[in-house]
Design a protein around this motif. Structure first.
Motif, PDB file in Angstrom:
ATOM      1  N   GLN A   7      56.626  14.555 -76.793  1.00 39.68           N
ATOM      2  CA  GLN A   7      56.327  15.893 -77.302  1.00 39.68           C
ATOM      3  C   GLN A   7      56.795  16.087 -78.742  1.00 39.68           C
ATOM      4  N   LYS A   8      57.788  15.339 -79.158  1.00 42.09           N
ATOM      5  CA  LYS A   8      58.262  15.389 -80.547  1.00 42.09           C
ATOM      6  C   LYS A   8      57.480  14.415 -81.437  1.00 42.09           C
ATOM      7  N   SER A   9      56.459  13.759 -80.885  1.00 45.09           N
ATOM      8  CA  SER A   9      55.638  12.765 -81.596  1.00 45.09           C
ATOM      9  C   SER A   9      56.419  11.522 -81.994  1.00 45.09           C
ATOM     10  N   ASN A  10      57.506  11.249 -81.299  1.00 42.87           N
ATOM     11  CA  ASN A  10      58.265  10.007 -81.495  1.00 42.87           C
ATOM     12  C   ASN A  10      57.742   8.968 -80.500  1.00 42.87           C
ATOM     13  N   TYR A  11      56.564   8.438 -80.787  1.00 45.35           N
ATOM     14  CA  TYR A  11      55.882   7.602 -79.802  1.00 45.35           C
ATOM     15  C   TYR A  11      56.576   6.276 -79.541  1.00 45.35           C
ATOM     16  N   ALA A  12      57.202   5.703 -80.548  1.00 48.21           N
ATOM     17  CA  ALA A  12      57.932   4.446 -80.328  1.00 48.21           C
ATOM     18  C   ALA A  12      59.070   4.666 -79.331  1.00 48.21           C
ATOM     19  N   GLU A  13      59.792   5.770 -79.482  1.00 51.11           N
ATOM     20  CA  GLU A  13      60.882   6.088 -78.548  1.00 51.11           C
ATOM     21  C   GLU A  13      60.335   6.426 -77.166  1.00 51.11           C
ATOM     22  N   ALA A  14      59.230   7.140 -77.124  1.00 54.93           N
ATOM     23  CA  ALA A  14      58.606   7.474 -75.839  1.00 54.93           C
ATOM     24  C   ALA A  14      58.173   6.196 -75.121  1.00 54.93           C
ATOM     25  N   ILE A  15      57.603   5.270 -75.870  1.00 59.47           N
ATOM     26  CA  ILE A  15      57.174   3.992 -75.283  1.00 59.47           C
ATOM     27  C   ILE A  15      58.375   3.264 -74.685  1.00 59.47           C
ATOM     28  N   ARG A  16      59.459   3.182 -75.437  1.00 57.82           N
ATOM     29  CA  ARG A  16      60.663   2.504 -74.910  1.00 57.82           C
ATOM     30  C   ARG A  16      61.171   3.187 -73.641  1.00 57.82           C
ATOM     31  N   ALA A  17      61.213   4.500 -73.652  1.00 59.45           N
ATOM     32  CA  ALA A  17      61.724   5.238 -72.484  1.00 59.45           C
ATOM     33  C   ALA A  17      60.821   5.035 -71.263  1.00 59.45           C
ATOM     34  N   PHE A  18      59.507   5.105 -71.467  1.00 58.83           N
ATOM     35  CA  PHE A  18      58.600   4.931 -70.330  1.00 58.83           C
ATOM     36  C   PHE A  18      58.546   3.471 -69.867  1.00 58.83           C
ATOM     37  N   GLN A  19      58.723   2.510 -70.785  1.00 61.62           N
ATOM     38  CA  GLN A  19      58.799   1.109 -70.369  1.00 61.62           C
ATOM     39  C   GLN A  19      59.996   0.909 -69.443  1.00 61.62           C
ATOM     40  N   LEU A  20      61.106   1.497 -69.796  1.00 69.28           N
ATOM     41  CA  LEU A  20      62.302   1.413 -68.961  1.00 69.28           C
ATOM     42  C   LEU A  20      62.059   2.084 -67.610  1.00 69.28           C
ATOM     43  N   ALA A  21      61.410   3.227 -67.620  1.00 66.16           N
ATOM     44  CA  ALA A  21      61.117   3.939 -66.379  1.00 66.16           C
ATOM     45  C   ALA A  21      60.202   3.114 -65.472  1.00 66.16           C
ATOM     46  N   VAL A  22      59.193   2.462 -66.073  1.00 68.08           N
ATOM     47  CA  VAL A  22      58.280   1.606 -65.298  1.00 68.08           C
ATOM     48  C   VAL A  22      59.035   0.416 -64.726  1.00 68.08           C
ATOM     49  N   GLU A  23      59.922  -0.142 -65.541  1.00 65.32           N
ATOM     50  CA  GLU A  23      60.734  -1.276 -65.097  1.00 65.32           C
ATOM     51  C   GLU A  23      61.591  -0.892 -63.885  1.00 65.32           C
ATOM     52  N   GLN A  24      62.172   0.315 -63.935  1.00 67.01           N
ATOM     53  CA  GLN A  24      63.041   0.773 -62.849  1.00 67.01           C
ATOM     54  C   GLN A  24      62.269   1.165 -61.600  1.00 67.01           C
ATOM     55  N   ASN A  25      61.054   1.688 -61.761  1.00 66.53           N
ATOM     56  CA  ASN A  25      60.268   2.115 -60.615  1.00 66.53           C
ATOM     57  C   ASN A  25      58.790   1.823 -60.872  1.00 66.53           C
ATOM     58  N   PRO A  26      58.379   0.544 -60.706  1.00 66.76           N
ATOM     59  CA  PRO A  26      57.014   0.149 -61.061  1.00 66.76           C
ATOM     60  C   PRO A  26      55.927   0.758 -60.177  1.00 66.76           C
ATOM     61  N   LEU A  27      56.285   1.350 -59.058  1.00 70.79           N
ATOM     62  CA  LEU A  27      55.282   1.931 -58.170  1.00 70.79           C
ATOM     63  C   LEU A  27      55.023   3.415 -58.455  1.00 70.79           C
ATOM     64  N   TYR A  28      55.784   3.997 -59.377  1.00 68.60           N
ATOM     65  CA  TYR A  28      55.612   5.415 -59.705  1.00 68.60           C
ATOM     66  C   TYR A  28      54.510   5.543 -60.757  1.00 68.60           C
ATOM     67  N   ALA A  29      53.343   5.988 -60.331  1.00 63.51           N
ATOM     68  CA  ALA A  29      52.140   6.011 -61.166  1.00 63.51           C
ATOM     69  C   ALA A  29      52.289   6.878 -62.411  1.00 63.51           C
ATOM     70  N   GLU A  30      53.013   7.976 -62.304  1.00 66.33           N
ATOM     71  CA  GLU A  30      53.160   8.901 -63.438  1.00 66.33           C
ATOM     72  C   GLU A  30      53.786   8.211 -64.652  1.00 66.33           C
ATOM     73  N   HIS A  31      54.727   7.312 -64.432  1.00 63.56           N
ATOM     74  CA  HIS A  31      55.345   6.591 -65.551  1.00 63.56           C
ATOM     75  C   HIS A  31      54.324   5.708 -66.267  1.00 63.56           C
ATOM     76  N   HIS A  32      53.472   5.042 -65.499  1.00 66.03           N
ATOM     77  CA  HIS A  32      52.428   4.206 -66.102  1.00 66.03           C
ATOM     78  C   HIS A  32      51.478   5.070 -66.935  1.00 66.03           C
ATOM     79  N   TYR A  33      51.087   6.218 -66.364  1.00 67.28           N
ATOM     80  CA  TYR A  33      50.169   7.122 -67.062  1.00 67.28           C
ATOM     81  C   TYR A  33      50.786   7.590 -68.385  1.00 67.28           C
ATOM     82  N   ARG A  34      52.024   8.033 -68.330  1.00 67.23           N
ATOM     83  CA  ARG A  34      52.670   8.560 -69.541  1.00 67.23           C
ATOM     84  C   ARG A  34      52.935   7.453 -70.577  1.00 67.23           C
ATOM     85  N   LEU A  35      53.194   6.247 -70.114  1.00 66.23           N
ATOM     86  CA  LEU A  35      53.322   5.124 -71.041  1.00 66.23           C
ATOM     87  C   LEU A  35      51.968   4.864 -71.707  1.00 66.23           C
TER      88      LEU A  35
END
Length: 193
Positions: A7-35
């Motif tokens: 939301q702050k348009s910091n896409y590189a940081e958002a990508i890192r955060a969502f990559q970590l979220a996907v890594e921690q819970n790869p079956l949670y579809a919302e993380h994949h979508y937001r990444l």
């Protein structure tokens, strides 16, 4: 944290955060979508496409995943696949009507013109943040044009044109990449970003 950065348009940081979220819970579809959305906004449609596919495979059932997958495909020049994804987004009915309606509108638009260009008044308010991305020129075509002009001795013209486009669309990282390639071809490595 990823959504906050997005939301702050910091896409590189958002990508890192969502990559970590996907890594921690790869079956949670919302993380994949937001990444995927973060990749799309960062100007990386190929990566976004993979994440939208992952979101759909993980059970993300909202039409918006098909809509943004279509936008990524269209940016990559895959019009038939993009058209199919838009059809799924408009036909599924598994989202709010503005999303499915916009998908149907885009489907009709690309059927007639085979390209995706919209005026600002054609884009619903909820999609205003991606309006610039929707109207970007395909970088592959831009690269072909650039290289042919360089061969014709018009390098300074293409550098000026790329700088003008970067000024209008500073979040289009593909343009920076193209500009760097042009500088490298001209043995100006110090100007390459």
């Amino acid at each position: 944290r990823g959504w906050y950065e997005y939301q702050k348009s910091n896409y590189a940081e958002a990508i890192r955060a969502f990559q970590l979220a996907v890594e921690q819970n790869p079956l949670y579809a919302e993380h994949h979508y937001r990444l995927g959305m973060s990749y799309l906004r960062a100007g990386l449609p190929r990566f976004a496409l993979y994440k939208f596919d992952d979101a759909l495979s993980a059970g993300y059932e909202y039409s918006r995943a098909h809509l943004f997958k279509a936008i990524a495909l269209l940016r990559l020049g895959s019009f038939n696949e993009g058209e199919n994804a838009l059809r799924r987004a408009s036909d599924s009915g598994k989202d709010n009507s503005s999303i499915t309606g916009f998908a149907a509108y885009l489907l009709n638009k690309i059927k007639t013109s085979r390209k995706l260009t919209l005026s600002p008044d054609e884009i619903p308010k909820e999609f205003a943040d991606i309006a610039v991305f929707l109207n970007r020129v395909d970088s592959n075509r831009e690269m072909t044009i650039s290289f042919s002009k360089i061969r014709q001795g018009k390098a300074e013209t293409i550098i000026k044109r790329l700088n003008e486009r970067i000024e209008k669309d500073p979040e289009n990282y593909e343009l920076y990449h193209l500009l760097s390639i042009v500088h490298i071809l001209l043995n100006r490595e110090d100007l390459a970003m």
